[in-house]
Write a protein that holds these residues in place. Sequence first.
Motif, PDB file in Angstrom:
ATOM      1  N   ALA A 136      11.280  -3.202 -15.595  1.00  0.00           N
ATOM      2  CA  ALA A 136      10.827  -2.135 -14.702  1.00  0.00           C
ATOM      3  C   ALA A 136       9.359  -2.325 -14.360  1.00  0.00           C
ATOM      4  O   ALA A 136       8.586  -2.897 -15.138  1.00  0.00           O
ATOM      5  N   VAL A 137       9.002  -1.822 -13.183  1.00  0.00           N
ATOM      6  CA  VAL A 137       7.616  -1.895 -12.729  1.00  0.00           C
ATOM      7  C   VAL A 137       7.316  -0.658 -11.891  1.00  0.00           C
ATOM      8  O   VAL A 137       8.171  -0.155 -11.170  1.00  0.00           O
ATOM      9  N   ASP A 138       6.095  -0.143 -12.045  1.00  0.00           N
ATOM     10  CA  ASP A 138       5.585   0.930 -11.195  1.00  0.00           C
ATOM     11  C   ASP A 138       4.527   0.288 -10.311  1.00  0.00           C
ATOM     12  O   ASP A 138       3.629  -0.399 -10.819  1.00  0.00           O
ATOM     13  N   LEU A 139       4.628   0.525  -8.996  1.00  0.00           N
ATOM     14  CA  LEU A 139       3.731  -0.183  -8.085  1.00  0.00           C
ATOM     15  C   LEU A 139       3.469   0.593  -6.812  1.00  0.00           C
ATOM     16  O   LEU A 139       4.120   1.582  -6.512  1.00  0.00           O
ATOM     17  N   ARG A 140       2.492   0.092  -6.066  1.00  0.00           N
ATOM     18  CA  ARG A 140       2.180   0.593  -4.734  1.00  0.00           C
ATOM     19  C   ARG A 140       1.788  -0.607  -3.877  1.00  0.00           C
ATOM     20  O   ARG A 140       1.636  -1.725  -4.387  1.00  0.00           O
ATOM     21  N   LEU A 141       1.608  -0.381  -2.588  1.00  0.00           N
ATOM     22  CA  LEU A 141       1.263  -1.460  -1.679  1.00  0.00           C
ATOM     23  C   LEU A 141       0.253  -0.939  -0.668  1.00  0.00           C
ATOM     24  O   LEU A 141       0.509   0.080  -0.007  1.00  0.00           O
ATOM     25  N   GLN A 142      -0.857  -1.618  -0.569  1.00  0.00           N
ATOM     26  CA  GLN A 142      -1.917  -1.217   0.353  1.00  0.00           C
ATOM     27  C   GLN A 142      -1.363  -1.078   1.770  1.00  0.00           C
ATOM     28  O   GLN A 142      -0.637  -1.944   2.255  1.00  0.00           O
ATOM     29  N   GLY A 143      -1.713   0.039   2.406  1.00  0.00           N
ATOM     30  CA  GLY A 143      -1.296   0.270   3.786  1.00  0.00           C
ATOM     31  C   GLY A 143       0.107   0.821   3.938  1.00  0.00           C
ATOM     32  O   GLY A 143       0.573   1.018   5.061  1.00  0.00           O
ATOM     33  N   ARG A 144       0.806   1.047   2.842  1.00  0.00           N
ATOM     34  CA  ARG A 144       2.174   1.585   2.893  1.00  0.00           C
ATOM     35  C   ARG A 144       2.269   2.847   2.046  1.00  0.00           C
ATOM     36  O   ARG A 144       1.668   2.940   0.972  1.00  0.00           O
ATOM     37  N   ARG A 145       3.065   3.789   2.535  1.00  0.00           N
ATOM     38  CA  ARG A 145       3.310   5.012   1.775  1.00  0.00           C
ATOM     39  C   ARG A 145       4.355   4.729   0.694  1.00  0.00           C
ATOM     40  O   ARG A 145       5.205   3.847   0.863  1.00  0.00           O
ATOM     41  N   ALA A 146       4.287   5.494  -0.365  1.00  0.00           N
ATOM     42  CA  ALA A 146       5.259   5.338  -1.453  1.00  0.00           C
ATOM     43  C   ALA A 146       6.688   5.508  -0.935  1.00  0.00           C
ATOM     44  O   ALA A 146       7.592   4.771  -1.339  1.00  0.00           O
ATOM     45  N   VAL A 147       6.889   6.434  -0.023  1.00  0.00           N
ATOM     46  CA  VAL A 147       8.241   6.674   0.491  1.00  0.00           C
ATOM     47  C   VAL A 147       8.768   5.446   1.243  1.00  0.00           C
ATOM     48  O   VAL A 147       9.972   5.180   1.213  1.00  0.00           O
ATOM     49  N   ASP A 148       7.896   4.671   1.873  1.00  0.00           N
ATOM     50  CA  ASP A 148       8.329   3.442   2.551  1.00  0.00           C
ATOM     51  C   ASP A 148       8.796   2.392   1.538  1.00  0.00           C
ATOM     52  O   ASP A 148       9.796   1.699   1.756  1.00  0.00           O
ATOM     53  N   LEU A 149       8.070   2.264   0.434  1.00  0.00           N
ATOM     54  CA  LEU A 149       8.478   1.337  -0.631  1.00  0.00           C
ATOM     55  C   LEU A 149       9.790   1.794  -1.259  1.00  0.00           C
ATOM     56  O   LEU A 149      10.662   0.976  -1.573  1.00  0.00           O
ATOM     57  N   TYR A 150       9.897   3.090  -1.438  1.00  0.00           N
ATOM     58  CA  TYR A 150      11.121   3.662  -2.020  1.00  0.00           C
ATOM     59  C   TYR A 150      12.322   3.339  -1.133  1.00  0.00           C
ATOM     60  O   TYR A 150      13.358   2.887  -1.621  1.00  0.00           O
TER      61      TYR A 150
END
Length: 183
Positions: A136-150
């Motif tokens: 498992a990993v918790d992450l984010r991406l510059q320039g993207r909302r969490a809901v987009d990654l989800y």
Amino acid sequence: MDQPAAAALTRRGIFGLGAAVAVGVCNSRSAAAWEPAPERTLRIYNCLTGEGFDGVYWAEGRPVAEAMARIDWVLRDHRSDDCHRIDLALLNRLSEMQEKLDSQHPFEVLSAFRSQETNRRVKGAATGSLHLQGRAVDLRLQGRRAVDLYRCALSFGDGGAGCYAKRNFVHVDTGPTRRWMGA
């Protein structure tokens, strides 16, 4: 065998079913995309240690040992420096997500492998967390909302995915299929 069932198993019927599955389920990929990739790449940055990996981790049909060791270290439990083999299926999922999202930025990792002690200290962490297994990993991406990654994680149809929109990160794992929205 009755007539309708026999008709469904004709060559044309089987081909039609295969085409329907390929188009309906996998509409974002061509058939060639399902062949084993000659190389798989990954871009990750551990926000807590300042370390990263940007390169090929899979080549010539197998994991690249040096790359895997580096990824394991970058995704280690930073509190204890405990290192664990990160699940190859998780790395493949992250690589596929980066490809789908078409981003040149690395995933910013907030948490990956956790020791038992660290997991006990994390508020709200499950006692059987897949972080304990390197799955498992918790992450984010510059320039993207969490809901987009989800949404991207959900598009694969399997594994666990959780969205923490207020805290701007997502959880992705290779466990059973589960979905949730966190605080």
